[in-house]
Write a protein that holds these residues in place. Structure first.
Motif, PDB file in Angstrom:
ATOM      1  N   GLU A  80      -4.679  17.811  -0.984  1.00 13.23           N
ATOM      2  CA  GLU A  80      -3.397  17.997  -0.304  1.00 13.23           C
ATOM      3  C   GLU A  80      -2.512  16.764  -0.464  1.00 13.23           C
ATOM      4  O   GLU A  80      -1.305  16.881  -0.683  1.00 13.23           O
ATOM      5  CB  GLU A  80      -3.610  18.308   1.175  1.00 13.23           C
ATOM      6  N   ARG A 131      -1.122  16.885  -3.863  1.00 13.39           N
ATOM      7  CA  ARG A 131      -0.089  17.925  -3.962  1.00 13.39           C
ATOM      8  C   ARG A 131       1.241  17.394  -3.433  1.00 13.39           C
ATOM      9  O   ARG A 131       2.280  17.538  -4.082  1.00 13.39           O
ATOM     10  CB  ARG A 131      -0.513  19.170  -3.182  1.00 13.39           C
ATOM     11  N   TYR A 132       1.220  16.766  -2.274  1.00 10.23           N
ATOM     12  CA  TYR A 132       2.462  16.238  -1.705  1.00 10.23           C
ATOM     13  C   TYR A 132       2.979  15.035  -2.499  1.00 10.23           C
ATOM     14  O   TYR A 132       4.176  14.828  -2.596  1.00 10.23           O
ATOM     15  CB  TYR A 132       2.290  15.911  -0.215  1.00 10.23           C
ATOM     16  N   TYR A 172      13.762  23.754   1.502  1.00 11.53           N
ATOM     17  CA  TYR A 172      13.619  24.954   0.689  1.00 11.53           C
ATOM     18  C   TYR A 172      14.088  24.742  -0.740  1.00 11.53           C
ATOM     19  O   TYR A 172      13.545  25.351  -1.672  1.00 11.53           O
ATOM     20  CB  TYR A 172      14.314  26.159   1.343  1.00 11.53           C
ATOM     21  N   TYR A 213       4.947  16.515  -5.200  1.00 10.43           N
ATOM     22  CA  TYR A 213       6.252  16.949  -4.688  1.00 10.43           C
ATOM     23  C   TYR A 213       7.206  15.758  -4.626  1.00 10.43           C
ATOM     24  O   TYR A 213       8.371  15.850  -5.020  1.00 10.43           O
ATOM     25  CB  TYR A 213       6.140  17.550  -3.284  1.00 10.43           C
ATOM     26  N   SER A 262       6.871  26.296   6.394  1.00 11.95           N
ATOM     27  CA  SER A 262       5.425  26.261   6.602  1.00 11.95           C
ATOM     28  C   SER A 262       4.753  25.201   5.733  1.00 11.95           C
ATOM     29  O   SER A 262       3.689  24.701   6.071  1.00 11.95           O
ATOM     30  CB  SER A 262       4.803  27.634   6.331  1.00 11.95           C
ATOM     31  N   GLU A 263       5.387  24.837   4.622  1.00 10.47           N
ATOM     32  CA  GLU A 263       4.863  23.781   3.748  1.00 10.47           C
ATOM     33  C   GLU A 263       5.377  22.402   4.145  1.00 10.47           C
ATOM     34  O   GLU A 263       4.939  21.395   3.597  1.00 10.47           O
ATOM     35  CB  GLU A 263       5.254  24.052   2.286  1.00 10.47           C
ATOM     36  N   LEU A 282      11.150  23.355  -2.587  1.00  8.69           N
ATOM     37  CA  LEU A 282      10.186  24.416  -2.871  1.00  8.69           C
ATOM     38  C   LEU A 282      10.660  25.277  -4.038  1.00  8.69           C
ATOM     39  O   LEU A 282       9.889  25.568  -4.952  1.00  8.69           O
ATOM     40  CB  LEU A 282       9.947  25.291  -1.635  1.00  8.69           C
ATOM     41  N   LYS A 302       8.906  29.961   3.880  1.00  8.38           N
ATOM     42  CA  LYS A 302       7.768  29.377   3.154  1.00  8.38           C
ATOM     43  C   LYS A 302       7.871  27.858   3.130  1.00  8.38           C
ATOM     44  O   LYS A 302       6.880  27.159   3.325  1.00  8.38           O
ATOM     45  CB  LYS A 302       7.713  29.916   1.728  1.00  8.38           C
ATOM     46  N   ALA A 303       9.062  27.344   2.875  1.00  9.50           N
ATOM     47  CA  ALA A 303       9.260  25.893   2.808  1.00  9.50           C
ATOM     48  C   ALA A 303       8.956  25.248   4.157  1.00  9.50           C
ATOM     49  O   ALA A 303       8.335  24.185   4.217  1.00  9.50           O
ATOM     50  CB  ALA A 303      10.685  25.575   2.365  1.00  9.50           C
TER      51      ALA A 303
END
Length: 93
Positions: free
Chosen positions: A37, A40-41, A78, A44, A73-74, A81, A70-71
């Motif tokens: 995780e 992953r970030y 957005y 980003y 929740s992540e 995302l 979705k964005a």
């Protein structure tokens, strides 16, 4: 050794009390695969910091709304995302 607790008289604000309550109630869970995780970030963040070029694209309100959900929740904007999804698709990931 007798150590004094530096947090003994700590006053929590409303948000901090809510966090403490949620932790004590077991509502917060450890993140599975924490290293994955973090990576992953990190990707980003790297993608966000790369030089970018603005484009205009028309999307339905429904699509934009779904992207925003979705964005959220992540935990990211957005637009980030959307750019990430397009990047992954374009790169064949």
């Amino acid at each position: 050794m007798n150590r004094k607790n530096p947090f003994k008289d700590l006053k929590l604000d409303a948000e901090e009390r809510e966090i403490e309550r949620a932790i004590n109630a077991g509502e917060w869970k450890p993140i599975p695969n924490l290293k994955k995780e973090i990576e992953r970030y990190r990707s980003y963040a790297k993608f966000t910091l790369e030089k970018t070029r603005n484009i205009n694209i028309r999307l339905s309100q429904q699509t934009v709304h779904a992207l925003k959900i979705k964005a959220m929740s992540e935990g990211m904007p957005y637009q980030t995302l959307a750019a990430s999804v397009l990047h992954k698709y374009a790169m064949g990931a």
